[in-house]
Scaffold this active site. Sequence first.
Site, PDB file in Angstrom:
ATOM      1  N   ASN A   1      -8.422  -0.792   2.598  1.00  0.00           N
ATOM      2  CA  ASN A   1      -8.485   0.375   3.724  1.00  0.00           C
ATOM      3  C   ASN A   1      -8.739  -0.723   5.037  1.00  0.00           C
ATOM      4  O   ASN A   1      -8.646  -0.299   5.996  1.00  0.00           O
ATOM      5  CB  ASN A   1      -9.166   1.333   3.729  1.00  0.00           C
ATOM      6  CG  ASN A   1      -8.537   2.509   2.841  1.00  0.00           C
ATOM      7  OD1 ASN A   1      -9.087   3.375   2.355  1.00  0.00           O
ATOM      8  ND2 ASN A   1      -7.195   2.623   3.093  1.00  0.00           N
TER       9      ASN A   1
ATOM     10  N   ASP B   1      -5.553  11.998   0.479  1.00  0.00           N
ATOM     11  CA  ASP B   1      -4.253  11.245   1.107  1.00  0.00           C
ATOM     12  C   ASP B   1      -3.834  12.443   2.323  1.00  0.00           C
ATOM     13  O   ASP B   1      -3.820  13.827   2.119  1.00  0.00           O
ATOM     14  CB  ASP B   1      -3.208  10.758   0.551  1.00  0.00           C
ATOM     15  CG  ASP B   1      -2.427   9.743   0.844  1.00  0.00           C
ATOM     16  OD1 ASP B   1      -2.867   9.283   2.055  1.00  0.00           O
ATOM     17  OD2 ASP B   1      -1.353   9.380   0.484  1.00  0.00           O
TER      18      ASP B   1
END
Length: 238
Positions: free
Chosen positions: A50, A2
Site C-alpha cells: 500500500n 477492500d
Amino acid sequence: MDGNGRWARLRGLPRIAGHREGVNRVRDIVRAAGELGIKCLTLYAFSCENWKRPKEEVDELMKLLERFLRTQAKEIRKQGLRLRTIGDIAALPEKVRSLLEKTIAESAGNEKGTLVLALNYGSRQEVIAAVRAYALAVREGREDLDALDWDRFSRHLYTGDLPDPDLIIRTSGELRVSNFLLLQGAYAEYCFVQKSWPDFGPADLREAIEAYNARERRFGMTGEQICNGTGQNTRLIS
Ligand code: FPP
C-alpha cells in the site's frame, strides 16, 4: 477490508471518503465481533504494498489510523480487548507508532478477546523476517536446525502466539488473498463477499460466520473421521 475506493467513486466522492466510511465499519465490526464472542479478529488495514499508493492517500490513511487509535482506546478498554499488531510497525509515522505502543501496553492484560491490526503487513515479508530470525537463533545456539518444524518455525512469525485464522473474509468481490496470512490460512475457510467494506455490517459478519459454521473442515482427514469426532470442526458462534 477492500472496496473503499470503489464505494467512494460510485458516489462521486474522493477515495478518502471511502476510507473514512471504512473506519466507521471497523468500529461496528469490532463491536459486533465482541458481541458474537469472536476471540481473535484481525483487520488488514495497510499492506506493505500500500506504500505504492499516491502519497496523499497514504498520508490520509495514516491520519485516519492515528485518529482511530486516539478515539478507540476507550472502547478497546471497555470491551476488554487486547490490541496487537502484525507487520513492521517501525516504518509507520512516529505518532501512529507511539499510540500503538501505548494502547498495546495498556491493553496487554485484557482477556476477553484480541484485536489484531495488520499494518505494513505482507505475508512474504513476514516469512523472510521469520527465516532471518530462525537463522540468527541457530547461529546463536538458541535454536536447532535439525529440530526445525512448523511448530518451532511459526513461533518466529508475527503471529507466533496467535491462533491460526478459522475464517478469512474479503469484501468487494475480488477473488484473491493479496499476501495476507498465506501460511497461517493454510486450513482457513474463505468467504468472498460482493459488498464493499463500507457496506459490510454486523449482519454480514453474522451471515459469513453462519456459512462458515455450516461447512465441514476436514484438515486432511475423511468426512467419516470428522463425524466420529476424531477431527474438530471449530464453530465460531453457536
Ligand atoms: C482497500 O480498499 C482498503 C485499504 C487499503 C485500507 C483499509 C483501511 C481502512 C478501512 C481504514 C483505516 C483502518 C483502520 C483500522 C482505522 P481500496 O482502497 O483498495 O478499495 P478499491 O479497491 O475499491 O480502490
